[in-house]
Design a protein around this motif. Structure first.
Motif, PDB file in Angstrom:
ATOM      1  N   MET A 184      -8.473  -4.991   2.718  1.00 37.90           N
ATOM      2  CA  MET A 184      -8.744  -3.903   1.812  1.00 37.90           C
ATOM      3  C   MET A 184      -9.643  -4.419   0.696  1.00 37.90           C
ATOM      4  SD  MET A 184      -6.175  -1.801  -0.640  1.00 37.90           S
ATOM      5  CE  MET A 184      -5.026  -1.759   0.661  1.00 37.90           C
ATOM      6  N   ASN A 185     -10.607  -3.602   0.321  1.00 41.72           N
ATOM      7  CA  ASN A 185     -11.513  -4.063  -0.712  1.00 41.72           C
ATOM      8  C   ASN A 185     -10.912  -3.850  -2.105  1.00 41.72           C
ATOM      9  OD1 ASN A 185     -11.937  -1.370  -1.411  1.00 41.72           O
ATOM     10  ND2 ASN A 185     -13.807  -1.192  -0.214  1.00 41.72           N
ATOM     11  N   GLU A 186     -11.517  -4.516  -3.052  1.00 44.38           N
ATOM     12  CA  GLU A 186     -11.013  -4.527  -4.431  1.00 44.38           C
ATOM     13  C   GLU A 186     -11.054  -3.144  -5.082  1.00 44.38           C
ATOM     14  OE1 GLU A 186      -9.429  -6.667  -7.613  1.00 44.38           O
ATOM     15  OE2 GLU A 186      -9.980  -7.479  -5.665  1.00 44.38           O
ATOM     16  N   GLN A 187     -12.078  -2.355  -4.771  1.00 42.97           N
ATOM     17  CA  GLN A 187     -12.218  -1.038  -5.385  1.00 42.97           C
ATOM     18  C   GLN A 187     -11.084  -0.112  -4.953  1.00 42.97           C
ATOM     19  OE1 GLN A 187     -15.808   1.015  -4.364  1.00 42.97           O
ATOM     20  NE2 GLN A 187     -15.462   2.647  -5.852  1.00 42.97           N
ATOM     21  N   ASN A 211      -2.584 -11.652   0.680  1.00 44.03           N
ATOM     22  CA  ASN A 211      -3.083 -10.807   1.756  1.00 44.03           C
ATOM     23  C   ASN A 211      -1.885 -10.253   2.537  1.00 44.03           C
ATOM     24  OD1 ASN A 211      -4.807  -9.538   3.416  1.00 44.03           O
ATOM     25  ND2 ASN A 211      -5.594 -11.371   4.422  1.00 44.03           N
ATOM     26  N   LEU A 212      -1.671  -8.955   2.458  1.00 44.00           N
ATOM     27  CA  LEU A 212      -0.492  -8.328   3.031  1.00 44.00           C
ATOM     28  C   LEU A 212      -0.864  -7.412   4.187  1.00 44.00           C
ATOM     29  CD1 LEU A 212       1.037  -7.200  -0.377  1.00 44.00           C
ATOM     30  CD2 LEU A 212       1.719  -9.198   0.924  1.00 44.00           C
ATOM     31  N   SER A 213       0.112  -7.152   5.049  1.00 42.44           N
ATOM     32  CA  SER A 213      -0.102  -6.145   6.083  1.00 42.44           C
ATOM     33  C   SER A 213      -0.089  -4.770   5.418  1.00 42.44           C
ATOM     34  CB  SER A 213       0.996  -6.233   7.145  1.00 42.44           C
ATOM     35  OG  SER A 213       2.222  -5.810   6.603  1.00 42.44           O
ATOM     36  N   MET A 214      -0.636  -3.783   6.081  1.00 45.30           N
ATOM     37  CA  MET A 214      -0.722  -2.442   5.496  1.00 45.30           C
ATOM     38  C   MET A 214       0.662  -1.860   5.215  1.00 45.30           C
ATOM     39  SD  MET A 214      -3.505  -1.265   4.623  1.00 45.30           S
ATOM     40  CE  MET A 214      -5.002  -2.161   4.583  1.00 45.30           C
ATOM     41  N   LEU A 215       1.615  -2.059   6.105  1.00 42.38           N
ATOM     42  CA  LEU A 215       2.954  -1.522   5.897  1.00 42.38           C
ATOM     43  C   LEU A 215       3.617  -2.164   4.685  1.00 42.38           C
ATOM     44  CD1 LEU A 215       5.128   0.372   6.915  1.00 42.38           C
ATOM     45  CD2 LEU A 215       5.983  -1.482   8.351  1.00 42.38           C
ATOM     46  N   LYS A 247       1.904  -0.811   1.522  1.00 46.81           N
ATOM     47  CA  LYS A 247       2.343   0.553   1.194  1.00 46.81           C
ATOM     48  C   LYS A 247       3.749   0.550   0.604  1.00 46.81           C
ATOM     49  CE  LYS A 247      -0.387   2.611   4.888  1.00 46.81           C
ATOM     50  NZ  LYS A 247      -0.339   3.285   6.183  1.00 46.81           N
ATOM     51  N   PHE A 248       4.636  -0.246   1.176  1.00 47.85           N
ATOM     52  CA  PHE A 248       6.003  -0.297   0.667  1.00 47.85           C
ATOM     53  C   PHE A 248       6.042  -0.891  -0.739  1.00 47.85           C
ATOM     54  CE2 PHE A 248      10.132  -2.373   0.138  1.00 47.85           C
ATOM     55  CZ  PHE A 248      10.950  -1.262   0.241  1.00 47.85           C
ATOM     56  N   ARG A 249       5.236  -1.905  -0.985  1.00 48.69           N
ATOM     57  CA  ARG A 249       5.209  -2.495  -2.324  1.00 48.69           C
ATOM     58  C   ARG A 249       4.639  -1.518  -3.352  1.00 48.69           C
ATOM     59  NH1 ARG A 249       3.923  -8.947  -1.995  1.00 48.69           N
ATOM     60  NH2 ARG A 249       5.750  -9.457  -0.730  1.00 48.69           N
ATOM     61  N   LEU A 250       3.620  -0.767  -2.975  1.00 45.52           N
ATOM     62  CA  LEU A 250       3.092   0.248  -3.897  1.00 45.52           C
ATOM     63  C   LEU A 250       4.136   1.314  -4.192  1.00 45.52           C
ATOM     64  CD1 LEU A 250      -0.570   0.726  -2.668  1.00 45.52           C
ATOM     65  CD2 LEU A 250       0.165  -0.122  -4.883  1.00 45.52           C
ATOM     66  N   PHE A 251       4.870   1.738  -3.162  1.00 44.50           N
ATOM     67  CA  PHE A 251       5.955   2.703  -3.354  1.00 44.50           C
ATOM     68  C   PHE A 251       6.986   2.152  -4.334  1.00 44.50           C
ATOM     69  CE2 PHE A 251      10.298   3.884  -2.147  1.00 44.50           C
ATOM     70  CZ  PHE A 251      10.249   5.253  -2.311  1.00 44.50           C
ATOM     71  N   THR A 252       7.382   0.906  -4.150  1.00 45.45           N
ATOM     72  CA  THR A 252       8.383   0.280  -5.015  1.00 45.45           C
ATOM     73  C   THR A 252       7.879   0.151  -6.446  1.00 45.45           C
ATOM     74  OG1 THR A 252       9.166  -0.959  -3.101  1.00 45.45           O
ATOM     75  CG2 THR A 252       9.882  -1.728  -5.256  1.00 45.45           C
ATOM     76  N   ILE A 253       6.634  -0.244  -6.600  1.00 43.06           N
ATOM     77  CA  ILE A 253       6.054  -0.398  -7.932  1.00 43.06           C
ATOM     78  C   ILE A 253       6.051   0.932  -8.677  1.00 43.06           C
ATOM     79  CG2 ILE A 253       3.860  -0.824  -9.132  1.00 43.06           C
ATOM     80  CD1 ILE A 253       3.334  -2.992  -6.983  1.00 43.06           C
ATOM     81  N   VAL A 254       5.615   1.989  -8.024  1.00 45.19           N
ATOM     82  CA  VAL A 254       5.558   3.298  -8.676  1.00 45.19           C
ATOM     83  C   VAL A 254       6.966   3.833  -8.946  1.00 45.19           C
ATOM     84  CG1 VAL A 254       4.838   5.695  -8.348  1.00 45.19           C
ATOM     85  CG2 VAL A 254       3.268   3.857  -7.868  1.00 45.19           C
ATOM     86  N   LEU A 255       7.888   3.612  -8.033  1.00 46.06           N
ATOM     87  CA  LEU A 255       9.271   4.050  -8.249  1.00 46.06           C
ATOM     88  C   LEU A 255       9.879   3.361  -9.470  1.00 46.06           C
ATOM     89  CD1 LEU A 255      11.697   5.693  -7.159  1.00 46.06           C
ATOM     90  CD2 LEU A 255      12.330   3.652  -5.869  1.00 46.06           C
ATOM     91  N   ILE A 256       9.713   2.065  -9.578  1.00 42.30           N
ATOM     92  CA  ILE A 256      10.260   1.331 -10.723  1.00 42.30           C
ATOM     93  C   ILE A 256       9.563   1.756 -12.013  1.00 42.30           C
ATOM     94  CG2 ILE A 256      10.434  -0.967 -11.773  1.00 42.30           C
ATOM     95  CD1 ILE A 256      10.820  -2.053  -8.907  1.00 42.30           C
ATOM     96  N   GLY A 257       8.241   1.834 -11.998  1.00 45.80           N
ATOM     97  CA  GLY A 257       7.496   2.213 -13.196  1.00 45.80           C
ATOM     98  C   GLY A 257       7.853   3.599 -13.695  1.00 45.80           C
ATOM     99  N   CYS A 258       7.956   4.562 -12.783  1.00 40.95           N
ATOM    100  CA  CYS A 258       8.291   5.936 -13.178  1.00 40.95           C
ATOM    101  C   CYS A 258       9.727   6.036 -13.699  1.00 40.95           C
ATOM    102  CB  CYS A 258       8.095   6.885 -12.001  1.00 40.95           C
ATOM    103  SG  CYS A 258       6.384   7.169 -11.573  1.00 40.95           S
TER     104      CYS A 258
END
Length: 162
Positions: A1-4, A80-84, A87-98
């Protein structure tokens, strides 16, 4: 995945945490006071005192939500992570932040309401002990719904890359 694309996903997550964090001050305090419904309906006093409660609650919770999402993203998305996994880490980050942003906004609103006198009939022990528990009970479903919709967005955003 690219930086942008990664930066775009992190910024969307930060904005969602800002919105959920400011929800207590915007919806519950201001609209509740104006329309006499929900938790804001029990607030007493002039409108400027209500603004003294709502505005710091909005700003502090928004900043904390944005800060948590940004810091967690910096730590959890380094390698460098797999897509799954990504996605799970982004879900966790947003859940904790919110969730944390909502709890902070809730508590700041209650503490400032008690200090300014717009909230009466509640003891300090109730604000400091039962307040976070009540905010957690209300905030987790809200944050979970936002994180699920964010995950759907992430899925389709990353799928469009391929």
């Amino acid at each position: 995945m690219n930086e942008q694309k990664q930066n775009t996903l992190i910024q969307v997550g930060m904005w969602l945490a800002v919105l959920v964090g400011s929800m207590y001050g915007l919806l519950f305090t201001l609209l509740g006071y104006i329309f006499d419904v929900g938790p804001g309906s029990g607030m007493e006093g002039q409108f400027w005192k209500i603004l003294l409660v709502a505005i710091p609650s909005i700003l502090i919770a928004a900043y904390i939500g944005e800060l948590i999402v940004r810091k967690l993203a910096q730590r959890m998305l380094k390698s460098n992570l797999s897509m799954l996994t990504y996605k799970f880490r982004l879900f966790t980050i947003v859940l904790i932040g919110c969730t944390v942003a909502f709890i902070v906004g809730f508590e700041v609103g209650y503490i400032l309401g008690k200090i300014t006198g717009t909230i009466s009939g509640i003891e300090w022990a109730e604000i400091l002990i039962r307040g976070p528990a009540m905010a957690l009970i209300i905030g987790i479903p809200i944050a979970l719904i936002v994180a699920i919709f964010y995950s759907v967005f992430v899925h389709f955003y990353l799928k469009a890359e391929n």
